[in-house]
Design an enzyme around this catalytic site. Structure first.
Site, PDB file in Angstrom:
ATOM      1  N   CYS A 273       0.789  -1.241   0.000  1.00 35.95           N
ATOM      2  CA  CYS A 273       0.000   0.000   0.000  1.00 35.95           C
ATOM      3  C   CYS A 273       0.817   1.285   0.000  1.00 35.95           C
ATOM      4  CB  CYS A 273      -0.934   0.005   1.206  1.00 35.95           C
ATOM      5  SG  CYS A 273      -2.232  -1.231   1.064  1.00 35.95           S
TER       6      CYS A 273
HETATM    7  C1  UDX Z   1      -1.028  -0.130   5.476  1.00 36.07           C
HETATM    8  C2  UDX Z   1      -1.991   0.749   6.298  1.00 36.07           C
HETATM    9  O1  UDX Z   1      -1.554   0.778   7.650  1.00 36.07           O
HETATM   10  C3  UDX Z   1      -3.402   0.231   6.172  1.00 36.07           C
HETATM   11  O2  UDX Z   1      -4.282   1.087   6.884  1.00 36.07           O
HETATM   12  C4  UDX Z   1      -3.788   0.210   4.707  1.00 36.07           C
HETATM   13  O3  UDX Z   1      -5.083  -0.235   4.537  1.00 36.07           O
HETATM   14  C5  UDX Z   1      -2.808  -0.659   3.919  1.00 36.07           C
HETATM   15  O4  UDX Z   1      -1.474  -0.176   4.134  1.00 36.07           O
HETATM   16  P1  UDX Z   1       0.163  -2.493   5.776  1.00 36.07           P
HETATM   17  O5  UDX Z   1       0.852  -2.176   4.493  1.00 36.07           O
HETATM   18  O6  UDX Z   1      -0.430  -3.831   5.968  1.00 36.07           O
HETATM   19  O7  UDX Z   1      -1.011  -1.433   6.046  1.00 36.07           O
HETATM   20  O8  UDX Z   1       1.226  -2.336   6.954  1.00 36.07           O
HETATM   21  P2  UDX Z   1       1.651  -1.234   8.031  1.00 36.07           P
HETATM   22  O9  UDX Z   1       1.600  -1.861   9.357  1.00 36.07           O
HETATM   23  O10 UDX Z   1       0.913   0.027   7.863  1.00 36.07           O
HETATM   24  O11 UDX Z   1       3.184  -1.033   7.655  1.00 36.07           O
HETATM   25  C6  UDX Z   1       3.601  -0.526   6.397  1.00 36.07           C
HETATM   26  C7  UDX Z   1       5.095  -0.404   6.356  1.00 36.07           C
HETATM   27  O12 UDX Z   1       5.555   0.626   7.219  1.00 36.07           O
HETATM   28  C8  UDX Z   1       5.841  -1.672   6.785  1.00 36.07           C
HETATM   29  O13 UDX Z   1       6.962  -1.856   5.963  1.00 36.07           O
HETATM   30  C9  UDX Z   1       6.257  -1.363   8.208  1.00 36.07           C
HETATM   31  O14 UDX Z   1       7.370  -2.087   8.613  1.00 36.07           O
HETATM   32  C10 UDX Z   1       6.558   0.122   8.100  1.00 36.07           C
HETATM   33  N1  UDX Z   1       6.478   0.840   9.372  1.00 36.07           N
HETATM   34  C11 UDX Z   1       5.277   0.936  10.023  1.00 36.07           C
HETATM   35  C12 UDX Z   1       7.598   1.449   9.901  1.00 36.07           C
HETATM   36  O15 UDX Z   1       8.701   1.378   9.329  1.00 36.07           O
HETATM   37  N2  UDX Z   1       7.475   2.150  11.072  1.00 36.07           N
HETATM   38  C13 UDX Z   1       6.307   2.261  11.735  1.00 36.07           C
HETATM   39  O16 UDX Z   1       6.277   2.920  12.785  1.00 36.07           O
HETATM   40  C14 UDX Z   1       5.169   1.632  11.193  1.00 36.07           C
END
Ligand code: UDX
Length: 456
Positions: A273
């Site tokens: 996403c």
């Molecule tokens: C995301 C959105 O959170 C969700 O609402 C939407 O519908 C789809 O995209 P997702 O891709 O499943 O969800 O994962 P998410 O937990 O949001 O993490 C995305 C990326 O950001 C990951 O690579 C994660 O490791 C990274 N991340 C997340 C960080 O590096 N730091 C953080 O504090 C949070």
């Protein structure tokens, strides 16, 4: 009781089908992929996602989810269709709507084949840019001769679920956004998806226009991606200034205007996403003659952060000739999804820089299998089911995903590594205190004791 139809059995569609089945609905689930349909009907969950396997197994037994490749077969039975197919983004950031368009054509054919069916509501849940629902989807449906607002309703309700906690996110949503062509369309979606919102929290349901709902999704994902790039930028300052970014994040997160969430510095965001959505919004802005400077920086910081992981490694160990163990191939913990995972950027880079071998581990067999298709095992690329086998005789251990399995590793687990081995903890999950007396040097992203910088 209503028999909703979910179109698309990927992460979003399958989880919604599971959530509705748990709420007592019988659900039709349509996907073009016959293998996936067969698995679901036999009670096998086709994706690696916590809690889903049990629900899918149960649904197959009770026949609460009926999966099929034929929309035509279930068209009459269902009055509400939730479109959950994927939208993709090419390298230039152009959004690929082929799956969404193909669903629109299928629905159009259903209307043509069954002209006497009653009023249906079609709700898009796929992430689509502003103007897709009314400007692309609606005209295709109307080419059947049916008229939006009279013969069918149209709505757009973005999803906000996270992989790894998808079912919980659906069952306990922070909000339900429903954009609609008219009140009747919104009402129908509210009656169905409102079951996930507690009765005493009606303020969590936001009713709005189609285009506003579309932009809400992009705004939310872009904001979260911005938060991550922001903390990664601060993390790089922390390394320059001799600070631990975790302390900074905890402190600023206490301010309610900021909140503690999504402030974990790391190797950059990945997944299906954030990278796609920020790129798509950026490109859409450019096409309209607007320069989205902030989004551009968010993407640049993210790609630099992935390279920074390799840079950190290179500062601590000569890459040429090294045996490097990578822990974490999925884009984050608790998922087998490797789309835009950091490992995918880092592996070829390390091999290009002369690493002798890379030993790859992920607790998810899905993640390992996905990567094997792209990085075929050979004398330089090895896959391991056990962490200890991946670590054995390695010169470097690079932690890229925050799986629980890695958080619990102790210094003694790393004793099987080579002499002068180093750990690069890009997820900041290991306790530095535990490693103080270990022979293995631990470097944590976003932390240093560097006192070189003094303002002049
Ligand atoms: C995301 C959105 O959170 C969700 O609402 C939407 O519908 C789809 O995209 P997702 O891709 O499943 O969800 O994962 P998410 O937990 O949001 O993490 C995305 C990326 O950001 C990951 O690579 C994660 O490791 C990274 N991340 C997340 C960080 O590096 N730091 C953080 O504090 C949070």
């Amino acid at each position: 009781m209503e028999v909703p139809c979910i179109i698309g059995a990927g992460y979003v569609g399958l989880t919604y089908a599971a959530g509705l089945a748990l709420k007592g609905f019988k659900v039709n689930l349509v996907d073009v992929n016959a293998k996936i349909i067969e698995k679901i009907n036999s009670g096998i969950c086709p994706i690696d996602e916590p809690k889903l396997p049990d629900v899918i197994k149960d649904a197959a037994r009770k026949k609460t989810i009926r999966a099929t490749t034929s929309l035509m077969d279930v068209f009459e039975e269902s009055d509400i269709f939730i479109v959950c197919v994927g939208t993709y983004c090419d390298a230039k950031g152009n959004i690929d709507l082929s799956h969404v368009k193909s669903v629109a054509k299928d629905l159009k054919e259903c209307f043509e084949a069954k002209p006497d069916v009653g009023y249906k509501v079609i709700c898009i849940k796929s992430t689509v840019l502003c103007g897709t629902t009314d400007g692309v989807f609606q005209p295709i449906l109307e080419s059947s001769g049916k008229v939006a607002g009279r013969d069918f309703g149209l709505a757009m309700s973005p999803e906000f679920l996270k992989e790894g906690s998808a079912l919980d996110d659906i069952l306990n949503p922070d909000k339900l956004v429903i954009g609609g062509l008219d009140a009747r369309s919104i009402d129908k979606v509210r009656k169905l998806l409102g079951v996930f919102v507690p009765d005493d929290m009606p303020e969590r349901i936001i009713e709005t226009s189609l285009r506003t709902a579309e932009l809400i999704k992009y705004a939310q994902n872009s904001f979260l991606a911005t938060k991550i790039s922001f903390i990664n930028e601060i993390s790089n300052f922390a390394e320059l200034f001799g600070v631990d970014v975790g302390d900074v994040a905890s402190a600023i997160g206490l301010d309610r205007r900021i909140s503690p969430y999504f402030l974990n510095a790391g190797p950059g965001f990945g997944g299906s996403c954030f990278p796609k959505d920020v790129r798509a919004l950026y490109t859409a802005g450019r096409k309209m003659g607007y320069s989205p400077l902030l989004l551009e920086a968010v993407l640049q910081v993210n790609s630099r952060q992935k390279n920074h992981v390799v840079e950190l490694l290179g500062w601590n160990k000569e890459i040429p000739g090294s045996i490097i163990c990578i822990l974490g191939l999925s884009f984050k913990a608790n998922t087998g999804d490797t789309r835009e995972s950091v490992a995918k950027t880092v592996i070829p880079r390390l091999l290009h820089l002369g690493a002798r071998e890379v030993h790859l581990h992920d607790p998810s067999s899905h993640a390992r299998e996905e990567l094997k298709r792209e990085f075929v095992p050979d004398e330089k690329i090895h896959y391991h089911e056990e962490i200890s086998r991946a670590l054995e005789n390695a010169d470097v251990c690079l932690i890229l995903t925050d799986w629980e399995h890695y958080k619990n590793l102790k210094p003694s687990d790393f004793e099987i590594m080579n002499e002068n081995a180093v750990i690069i903890d890009a997820r900041r999950i290991l306790s530095r205190r535990l490693f103080e007396n270990s022979r293995i040097k631990l470097t944590t992203l976003g932390f240093s004791t560097n006192k070189d910088f003094v303002p002049s």
